[in-house]
Structures are given as structure tokens and as C-alpha cells.
Scaffold this active site. Structure first.
Site, PDB file in Angstrom:
ATOM      1  N   CYS A   1     -22.259   5.349  -6.761  1.00 54.37           N
ATOM      2  CA  CYS A   1     -21.275   6.100  -5.963  1.00 54.37           C
ATOM      3  C   CYS A   1     -22.022   7.254  -5.519  1.00 54.37           C
ATOM      4  CB  CYS A   1     -19.973   6.388  -6.806  1.00 54.37           C
ATOM      5  SG  CYS A   1     -19.014   7.473  -5.735  1.00 54.37           S
TER       6      CYS A   1
ATOM      7  N   CYS B   1     -21.211  -0.128  -9.699  1.00 53.88           N
ATOM      8  CA  CYS B   1     -20.509   0.900  -9.063  1.00 53.88           C
ATOM      9  C   CYS B   1     -20.583   2.435  -9.245  1.00 53.88           C
ATOM     10  CB  CYS B   1     -18.927   0.315  -8.846  1.00 53.88           C
ATOM     11  SG  CYS B   1     -18.356   0.096 -10.446  1.00 53.88           S
TER      12      CYS B   1
ATOM     13  N   ASP C   1       0.729  -1.095  -0.010  1.00 51.54           N
ATOM     14  CA  ASP C   1       0.119   0.082  -0.124  1.00 51.54           C
ATOM     15  C   ASP C   1       0.854   1.212   0.045  1.00 51.54           C
ATOM     16  OD1 ASP C   1      -2.087   1.792   0.314  1.00 51.54           O
ATOM     17  OD2 ASP C   1      -2.036   1.851   2.458  1.00 51.54           O
TER      18      ASP C   1
ATOM     19  N   CYS D   1     -13.939  11.144  -3.085  1.00 45.47           N
ATOM     20  CA  CYS D   1     -14.363   9.870  -2.412  1.00 45.47           C
ATOM     21  C   CYS D   1     -14.239   9.904  -1.163  1.00 45.47           C
ATOM     22  CB  CYS D   1     -12.992   9.012  -3.197  1.00 45.47           C
ATOM     23  SG  CYS D   1     -13.408   7.156  -2.453  1.00 45.47           S
TER      24      CYS D   1
HETATM   25 FE1  SF4 Z   1     -17.439  -4.098 -12.582  1.00 41.52          FE
HETATM   26 FE2  SF4 Z   1     -18.408  -2.281 -11.177  1.00 41.52          FE
HETATM   27 FE3  SF4 Z   1     -19.769  -3.934 -12.067  1.00 41.52          FE
HETATM   28 FE4  SF4 Z   1     -18.305  -4.722 -10.045  1.00 41.52          FE
HETATM   29  S1  SF4 Z   1     -20.146  -3.089  -9.922  1.00 41.52           S
HETATM   30  S2  SF4 Z   1     -18.704  -5.894 -12.123  1.00 41.52           S
HETATM   31  S3  SF4 Z   1     -16.556  -3.469 -10.725  1.00 41.52           S
HETATM   32  S4  SF4 Z   1     -18.856  -2.550 -13.128  1.00 41.52           S
HETATM   33 FE1  SF4 Z   2     -16.471   3.819  -4.066  1.00 44.98          FE
HETATM   34 FE2  SF4 Z   2     -15.308   6.251  -2.976  1.00 44.98          FE
HETATM   35 FE3  SF4 Z   2     -17.725   6.126  -4.325  1.00 44.98          FE
HETATM   36 FE4  SF4 Z   2     -17.502   5.249  -1.994  1.00 44.98          FE
HETATM   37  S1  SF4 Z   2     -17.253   7.369  -2.407  1.00 44.98           S
HETATM   38  S2  SF4 Z   2     -18.659   4.207  -3.638  1.00 44.98           S
HETATM   39  S3  SF4 Z   2     -15.459   4.439  -2.262  1.00 44.98           S
HETATM   40  S4  SF4 Z   2     -15.723   5.583  -5.187  1.00 44.98           S
END
Ligand code: SF4
Ligand code: SF4
Length: 385
Positions: free
Chosen positions: A198, A194, A134, A214
Site C-alpha cells: 500500500c 496488500c 454501497d 487511502c
Molecule cells: Fe489476503 Fe492481502 Fe494476501 Fe490478498 S494480498 S491474500 S487480501 S493478505
Molecule cells: Fe489499497 Fe487504499 Fe492502499 Fe490503494 S491506498 S493500496 S486502495 S489501501
């Protein structure tokens, strides 16, 4: 030295010491990542926590004399708690993200990498290594992707078919020339979950993160949290898992291979109110071993105040008034003032008016004004300070 046999031996040994996945990569420059990082820098999308020198982050030869391979490792972590917290009615809790459950993963992975180094050194006299987790120069995800550990998801995590994205990554550069493994095909396909969920729009597009937006980054900052993000924090006091929990690739993925990674629910989901007055010593004793404590107690306390406001927890009014009045840190006094306005009630309003007469710090005064504004919104008489 037969590196093919050695590679097989290393893979077998890695399993015996609790490394869940291992891959081998060439140590050539990460050209694609370099272009991306310069672009991120230009757009000011970086968190500022990462290594500043992009050349060092992407050119293994700049940080290791004549590198021949990079070994990438992954350890799976739990996504669910085995034991649940028991709360009394009305008690509110915050949440640390999963990567902060159990013992700090940096220590766990360093231990595994050290064992691996010792094993290889016992087999290959003259073997050299540089291991990192990391906080090293290299980008763990770029190495893992090249080493075939998983593909780089649109949520910017490495997704393994076996453990989903709930894996910690680490790597070691060596002077031993191993046959590289094959990277995986991207399997996100047309999914965009995703990016869509977000809460702050930090995933600008699949695979591109504006870290400044984020929540995972924002929970680690030490100053006042910008107004636009306070409502979005919810009860998160460290990190954010949303773009991982919605990922279909993580469905049903919950592995408990490592006792060090088992969370104590009272630490991973702590009661919020006691956090407001926790002493330095108690904070260190309770939270010092988790990765989420690395920025100290101030950001956690600030986030706990925001979470109490999110819950409109009026049982916390008394403590918040004390924080606003007595805490020596302006960020906490001001955030408590804002939270009192958000929670409301005559006690909170009176305390804000008293604080407005007494407070000297301009930024805190601004938060007191914001707190009082919540009352103005509900009444016809405007309170001015
Ligand atoms: Fe890909 Fe995001 Fe779907 Fe997961 S949620 S499979 S990271 S597009
Ligand atoms: Fe992912 Fe950051 Fe969005 Fe939370 S704020 S869903 S960790 S990209």
C-alpha cells in the site's frame, strides 16, 4: 411457504438475471463490526462518505421492521480491458480504478436487486424488502461475509474463491426467514502483500484501513491534496487498485459477464491534458455514467494536474499556465502552480513569478511558493515572493 424450495428457486433465478453469487444471512446485529466501526470513528479512520449512524449500520432491525433474513449478491467485474488504448508518442493518460469501469455499478446492481424483489414478490404475497448498494446503511462487506460470499481479506475487500475480490456487492433485507449460509474461513493466511505494498500505509494492519490515508478516498476529495500524497498518486485520477492487483487470490481473475461493465478505454484511461479544459457539459456526456464522476469534475481535474506533474509532462506547460492564470477555482490554480514547479523550465518559472504578483488567494500563493521552491532547489539564487 416452503422457504427451502423458495431459496433454491431464488438461487436459480438469480443466475438467470446475471447475479454471479448469492448468499443468505441472519439479520441479527453485526456486533463485531459495530465494535470495529466505533474504534475506527475514535481513531478518525473513516472517510466521512459512509452512513454516520453506526447503530443503523450494524442493527438491521433499526432500519427494517422485523427483518428475518438478508440476501447478499455479488456481480463479478472485469480486471482487464478487452481493447487497449492507442496513444500517440508522449501522450499521457490517467486511470480510473476498475470499480469505475463501464456503467456505474450502483445502477447495475440496483437493477438486479429490483428484479429479484419482483420475482420474490410474485411468489410470496406480503413479502417486504429493503435493498441497498454501497450507499445504504448496512456494510455490504459485513453482510457478504456473513452470507458466505467470500472472506474479508487483509485488504478490506471481500474475496470470493471464484472471482477474487473483483466483485460488486449489494444486499436486501427481507421479512422471509431463509436458512442462513455458512461464512467462509479466512484464507489470507500468512500472506501480507496488500499491507506491504500500500503506497500510503493506509492499511494500518491486515483488515484495518485508515481511509483518510487511502488513495481511493484521497482522489475523491475536493480541496488541496496534502503534499505528502501528491507523489503517491501517480497517474490515478480516481480510486486505487493496488491492494487488489497484488493479491494472489486475484491472479488470472478477469470476468466479462456483464456488457454494462465493459470499459471504454478512452474513458477509463483518458488523456490527461484535455481534462484540464473540459466543459461541464462535455464532462457529463463523457464521464457522467461512470461511478468515478460522482464527485464532479473538480477532483478529476486536480488529480489530472498532479498526474501531469508526476510524468513531468512539459507539453502540458502551456495549459497549466492558463489554468493557474484563469481558472476560477483556487484548488486548480494552486495545484497547477505546484505542478509547473515540479515540471520545471523557464516558461513555467516566468509564469509562476508573474502569478505571484497577481494572485490574491493565500492558499494559491502558498502553492506558487512551493512551485518556485523547486527552482530554488536547483539553483543557488533563491527566488522569494
Ligand atoms: Fe489476503 Fe492481502 Fe494476501 Fe490478498 S494480498 S491474500 S487480501 S493478505
Ligand atoms: Fe489499497 Fe487504499 Fe492502499 Fe490503494 S491506498 S493500496 S486502495 S489501501
Amino acid at each position: 411457504m416452503d422457504t427451502e424450495i423458495l431459496k433454491k428457486d431464488i438461487i436459480a433465478y438469480s443466475k438467470s438475471i446475471g447475479i454471479d453469487k448469492i448468499g443468505f444471512a441472519a439479520p441479527t446485529a453485526f456486533e463485531e463490526m459495530k465494535v470495529r466501526l466505533y474504534r475506527q470513528q475514535e481513531l478518525q479512520y473513516q472517510s466521512g462518505f459512509e452512513e454516520k449512524d453506526i447503530e443503523k449500520r450494524t442493527e438491521p432491525a433499526l432500519i427494517f421492521n422485523r427483518p428475518k433474513s438478508i440476501i447478499s449478491i455479488a456481480l463479478a467485474y472485469p480486471s482487464k480491458m478487452k481493447t487497449l488504448v492507442v496513444s500517440k508518442k508522449g501522450e499521457r493518460r490517467g486511470i480510473f480504478c476498475r470499480a469505475s469501469w463501464g456503467t456505474d455499478y450502483h445502477a447495475v446492481l440496483r437493477d438486479r436487486l429490483k428484479k429479484l424483489e419482483e420475482y420474490i414478490a410474485s411468489k410470496v404475497p406480503g413479502a417486504r424488502f429493503k435493498s441497498m448498494v454501497d450507499t445504504g446503511e448496512l456494510v455490504d462487506r459485513a453482510v457478504a461475509e456473513r452470507a458466505g460470499i467470500g472472506w474479508s481479506g487483509k485488504n478490506c475487500s471481500i474475496i470470493t474463491p471464484e472471482f477474487g475480490s473483483y466483485v460488486y456487492l449489494g444486499e436486501m433485507i427481507t421479512n422471509i426467514p431463509f436458512e442462513p449460509d455458512t461464512p467462509m474461513e479466512d484464507q489470507c493466511g500468512s500472506c501480507n502483500k496488500c499491507v506491504d505494498v500500500c503506497p500510503t500505509g493506509a492499511l494500518v494492519q491486515g483488515g484495518q484501513l485508515d481511509a483518510q490515508k487511502c488513495i481511493a478516498f484521497l482522489t475523491q476529495t475536493k480541496g488541496f491534496l496534502a503534499d505528502e500524497y501528491r507523489e503517491k498518486l501517480g497517474n490515478r485520477i480516481y480510486g486505487c487498485d493496488t491492494c487488489q492487483t497484488v493479491c494472489p487470490e486475484n491472479k488470472g481473475k478477469d470476468f466479462h459477464f456483464h456488457t454494462e461493465m465493459e470499459p471504454d478505454p478512452e474513458i477509463a484511461k483518458p488523456l490527461l491534458r484535455p481534462l484540464l479544459t473540459i466543459s461541464n457539459r462535455e464532462f457529463k456526456e463523457r464521464f457522467g455514467h461512470v461511478s468515478g464522476s460522482w464527485r464532479g469534475k473538480k477532483p478529476i481535474q486536480r488529480n489530472a494536474i498532479i498526474a501531469l506533474a508526476h510524468y513531468k509532462d512539459d507539453t502540458a506547460i502551456e495549459e497549466l499556465i492558463l489554468v493557474m492564470r484563469d481558472d476560477p477555482r483556487p484548488v486548480l490554480r494552486g495545484t497547477a502552480a505546484w505542478a509547473l514547479g515540479k515540471i520545471g523550465g523557464s516558461d513555467a518559472q516566468d509564469a509562476l513569478l508573474r502569478a505571484a504578483d497577481r494572485e490574491q488567494d493565500e492558499e494559491v500563493l502558498e502553492e506558487i511558493r512551493k512551485g518556485l521552491e523547486f527552482f530554488n532547489a536547483d539553483s543557488e539564487t533563491n527566488i522569494r515572493i
